[in-house]
Write an enzyme that holds these catalytic residues in place. Structure first.
Site, PDB file in Angstrom:
ATOM      1  N   GLU A  26       0.852  -1.193   0.000  1.00  0.00           N
ATOM      2  CA  GLU A  26       0.000   0.000   0.000  1.00  0.00           C
ATOM      3  C   GLU A  26       0.884   1.236   0.000  1.00  0.00           C
ATOM      4  O   GLU A  26       2.009   1.218   0.515  1.00  0.00           O
ATOM      5  CB  GLU A  26      -0.910   0.015   1.236  1.00  0.00           C
ATOM      6  CG  GLU A  26      -1.843   1.229   1.295  1.00  0.00           C
ATOM      7  CD  GLU A  26      -2.842   1.173   2.443  1.00  0.00           C
ATOM      8  OE1 GLU A  26      -3.617   2.151   2.598  1.00  0.00           O
ATOM      9  OE2 GLU A  26      -2.856   0.170   3.170  1.00  0.00           O
ATOM     10  N   ASN A  71      -6.599   1.617   2.938  1.00  0.00           N
ATOM     11  CA  ASN A  71      -7.302   2.895   3.089  1.00  0.00           C
ATOM     12  C   ASN A  71      -6.934   3.878   1.985  1.00  0.00           C
ATOM     13  O   ASN A  71      -7.759   4.696   1.566  1.00  0.00           O
ATOM     14  CB  ASN A  71      -6.970   3.502   4.453  1.00  0.00           C
ATOM     15  CG  ASN A  71      -7.504   2.686   5.609  1.00  0.00           C
ATOM     16  OD1 ASN A  71      -8.254   1.730   5.417  1.00  0.00           O
ATOM     17  ND2 ASN A  71      -7.121   3.049   6.811  1.00  0.00           N
ATOM     18  N   ASN A 171     -12.226  -1.060  -0.454  1.00  0.00           N
ATOM     19  CA  ASN A 171     -11.535  -1.489   0.760  1.00  0.00           C
ATOM     20  C   ASN A 171     -12.268  -0.995   2.000  1.00  0.00           C
ATOM     21  O   ASN A 171     -12.545   0.199   2.127  1.00  0.00           O
ATOM     22  CB  ASN A 171     -10.112  -0.918   0.779  1.00  0.00           C
ATOM     23  CG  ASN A 171      -9.416  -1.170   2.110  1.00  0.00           C
ATOM     24  OD1 ASN A 171      -8.970  -2.280   2.383  1.00  0.00           O
ATOM     25  ND2 ASN A 171      -9.325  -0.158   2.961  1.00  0.00           N
ATOM     26  N   GLU A 172     -12.598  -1.911   2.896  1.00  0.00           N
ATOM     27  CA  GLU A 172     -13.122  -1.591   4.231  1.00  0.00           C
ATOM     28  C   GLU A 172     -14.186  -0.481   4.218  1.00  0.00           C
ATOM     29  O   GLU A 172     -14.189   0.415   5.067  1.00  0.00           O
ATOM     30  CB  GLU A 172     -11.977  -1.213   5.177  1.00  0.00           C
ATOM     31  CG  GLU A 172     -11.076  -2.378   5.507  1.00  0.00           C
ATOM     32  CD  GLU A 172     -10.045  -2.067   6.594  1.00  0.00           C
ATOM     33  OE1 GLU A 172      -9.946  -0.911   7.051  1.00  0.00           O
ATOM     34  OE2 GLU A 172      -9.328  -3.004   6.999  1.00  0.00           O
ATOM     35  N   TYR A 243      -6.510  -8.177  12.504  1.00  0.00           N
ATOM     36  CA  TYR A 243      -5.199  -7.880  13.076  1.00  0.00           C
ATOM     37  C   TYR A 243      -5.200  -8.359  14.523  1.00  0.00           C
ATOM     38  O   TYR A 243      -6.004  -7.903  15.333  1.00  0.00           O
ATOM     39  CB  TYR A 243      -4.891  -6.386  13.006  1.00  0.00           C
ATOM     40  CG  TYR A 243      -4.683  -5.891  11.587  1.00  0.00           C
ATOM     41  CD1 TYR A 243      -3.470  -6.091  10.939  1.00  0.00           C
ATOM     42  CD2 TYR A 243      -5.708  -5.243  10.900  1.00  0.00           C
ATOM     43  CE1 TYR A 243      -3.280  -5.651   9.637  1.00  0.00           C
ATOM     44  CE2 TYR A 243      -5.521  -4.804   9.593  1.00  0.00           C
ATOM     45  CZ  TYR A 243      -4.304  -5.004   8.969  1.00  0.00           C
ATOM     46  OH  TYR A 243      -4.111  -4.573   7.679  1.00  0.00           O
ATOM     47  N   GLU A 291      -6.369  -8.902   4.302  1.00  0.00           N
ATOM     48  CA  GLU A 291      -5.527  -8.194   5.270  1.00  0.00           C
ATOM     49  C   GLU A 291      -5.498  -9.024   6.542  1.00  0.00           C
ATOM     50  O   GLU A 291      -6.543  -9.283   7.144  1.00  0.00           O
ATOM     51  CB  GLU A 291      -6.047  -6.790   5.598  1.00  0.00           C
ATOM     52  CG  GLU A 291      -5.784  -5.754   4.527  1.00  0.00           C
ATOM     53  CD  GLU A 291      -6.112  -4.333   5.000  1.00  0.00           C
ATOM     54  OE1 GLU A 291      -5.899  -4.032   6.210  1.00  0.00           O
ATOM     55  OE2 GLU A 291      -6.577  -3.540   4.180  1.00  0.00           O
ATOM     56  N   GLN A 350       1.636  -5.699   6.032  1.00  0.00           N
ATOM     57  CA  GLN A 350       1.964  -5.480   4.624  1.00  0.00           C
ATOM     58  C   GLN A 350       3.311  -6.115   4.324  1.00  0.00           C
ATOM     59  O   GLN A 350       3.748  -6.978   5.096  1.00  0.00           O
ATOM     60  CB  GLN A 350       1.948  -3.992   4.339  1.00  0.00           C
ATOM     61  CG  GLN A 350       0.541  -3.423   4.463  1.00  0.00           C
ATOM     62  CD  GLN A 350       0.419  -2.011   3.961  1.00  0.00           C
ATOM     63  OE1 GLN A 350       1.322  -1.453   3.367  1.00  0.00           O
ATOM     64  NE2 GLN A 350      -0.726  -1.416   4.232  1.00  0.00           N
TER      65      GLN A 350
END
Length: 514
Positions: A26, A71, A171-172, A243, A291, A350
């Site tokens: 990213e 993001n 994304n999200e 996460y 992710e 990442q």
């Protein structure tokens, strides 16, 4: 402490897909600039790609790479990152409060993937933009020639189409931190219309709709159901993100957290299948866990997430991983393998510097973080048929703290086996590989594994990752403080593998089958 595992050749979970072993780049901090791309670095080639980083990436062995966010993608104009570099605009990036110079963009990313022998995965902006920009990007990347966007790619120096096959629809978008956060209905509609147009240009595309950005999101479950009611006929995947953290400073709970990853996967599968049942459809959506990682020290702290003054490539989210983090990370690897029937794509978030297995010094060296090793072992040795491992192990009870904003979530885990295990059968090569996590902090595990129907054989390699200090890290000055070492005494006799797993350790044992 004793533990027993039974594995049967004919009791199959599923086959691993190559995309299960992916990662993520990213435009965030020093992941791109100063990470994979640093013109002028002594190790950089003529394209600015750091060859020392590429060497570590090849050792890590990711198979697919998600780009450009994250993001970041929810405010990204892809056109800014193509064409002559000197004509590309500098933009304020509201995701990470930095300045994006756009000297690295889609074409450079594709070239980097080719150099690394990695499949590219692209995400389209369904935050500030929509289906029109998405379909134009597909035309730019994948259409051979003879149209505005395909000929523009050729004019930019890339004669042949990029043939990108896997795409993320945003994304999200369930998260209020996202640029132009949407409700499930709003997102479902724009994702559906984008998917239609993208596939009209290239019917071979595989698309992932955005699922929940965490299991503890207040909209989890309802979000997936409504999004899939819109997108079901147009996508092949639903995404999920996790996460793992040790905010509470409770190592036993931290090492149990991967079991909640198992629950998250199984819940999303159930929701997707329920939507299929409502439609009387035999279609089965796969999961893209695009992710996942351990992340908590630089998460949720403003001083660790942004730097004032809109800098280019600031040093943010540079999590320094410990031995304890590597153990929790190994548990996540096992969770992914043990759901290979439905998790067909996954991306470690990442790749370099920002919450990453590889660290670099700008202008200086690159080195492996502690989490590098479980991933590299999983990717290099975990391809094949994942067999269901029946684990008999002592258990412990704990609770896991997982915050989201101002909300607090505690998940009770009443029976956590000290031993967590995945078993992969490489039928073509004639190997069986065991991935083993001993979560007991004080006691070794006397392990017995019965290998049914796999034939006689012998142990060809056995390694363990451990350190007396669970807070030990790898640094520029001590890059090999934490690293795998031989696991002595592992032996196979009469179809039973015996080994002693040290306390608080991640171990990988590979058996050549007869």
């Amino acid at each position: 402490m004793k533990a027993r595992v039974t594995i049967d050749r004919d009791v199959l979970i599923g086959e691993t897909h190559d995309r299960l072993f992916g990662a993520f780049v990213e435009h965030l901090g020093r992941c791109v600039y100063g990470g994979i791309f640093e013109p002028g670095h002594p190790e950089a080639d003529e394209k600015g790609f750091r060859q020392d980083v590429l060497a570590l990436v090849r050792e890590l062995a990711p198979t697919i790479m998600r780009y450009p966010g994250g993001n970041f993608v929810s405010g990204y104009n892809w056109e800014d990152g193509v064409g002559p570099v000197e004509q590309r605009p500098r933009r304020l990036d509201l995701a990470w409060m930095s300045t994006e110079p756009n000297t690295f963009g889609t074409n450079e990313f594709i070239d980097w993937c080719r150099a690394a022998n990695i499949e590219p995965m692209l995400a389209v902006n369904l935050g500030t933009r929509g289906g029109d920009a998405a379909r134009n990007l597909v035309e730019y990347c994948n259409h051979p020639s003879g149209t505005h966007w395909s000929d523009l790619r050729r004019a930019h120096g890339w004669e042949q189409p990029h043939e990108v096959k896997f795409w993320c629809l945003g994304n999200e978008v369930d998260g209020p931190w996202q640029m132009e956060h949407k409700t499930a209905r709003e997102y479902g509609r724009v994702a559906t219309e984008s998917a239609k147009m993208m596939k009209w240009i290239d019917p071979s595309l595989e698309l992932a709709a955005c699922g929940s950005s965490a299991r503890n999101m207040p909209t989890f479950g309802a979000w997936e159901r409504e999004v899939l009611q819109h997108t079901f006929d147009h996508v092949e995947f639903i995404s999920l993100h996790t996460y793992l953290n040790d905010y509470a400073g409770d190592m036993p709970s931290f090492l149990a957290s991967a079991d909640l990853m198992d629950s998250f996967i199984e819940e999303v599968v159930a929701i997707a299948d329920a939507v299929a049942a409502e439609r009387r459809s035999d279609k089965r959506l796969m999961l893209s866990f695009d992710e996942w990682n351990v992340w908590y020290r630089t998460r949720g702290k403003k001083e660790g997430r942004t730097v004032p003054g809109w800098p280019v490539a600031p040093q943010i989210l540079e999590e320094v991983y410990t031995m304890g983090d590597a153990l929790a990370f190994g548990g996540a690897c096992i969770s992914l393998l043990n759901h290979a029937d439905r998790v067909k794509a996954a991306c470690l978030a990442q790749l370099v510097n920002a919450i990453a297995p590889i660290m670099t010094e700008t202008g200086g060296p690159a080195w492996r973080q502690t989490i590098f090793f479980p991933f590299a072992q999983m990717s290099n040795l975990g391809r094949g048929r994942v067999l269901r491992a029946r684990v008999e192990s002592p258990t412990y009870s704990t609770s896991y703290y997982d915050p989201r904003g101002a909300q607090e979530h505690r998940f009770t885990l009443p029976e956590v086996p000290y031993l967590k295990c995945a078993a992969v059968h490489d039928a073509d090569g004639g190997f069986a590989t065991l991935f083993l996590l001993n979560r007991h902090l004080q006691e070794d595990v006397a392990l017995e594994v019965e290998l049914r129907g796999l034939g006689a054989g012998s142990v060809v390699s056995a390694e363990t990752l451990r350190h007396d200090d669970l807070s030990a890290t790898n640094t520029k000055d001590a890059p090999e403080r934490v690293a795998p070492a031989p696991l002595p005494g592992a032996a196979l006799q009469d179809g039973v593998l015996r080994a002693t797993l040290p306390a608080a350790s991640w171990s990988v044992i590979r058996v050549k089958l007869g």
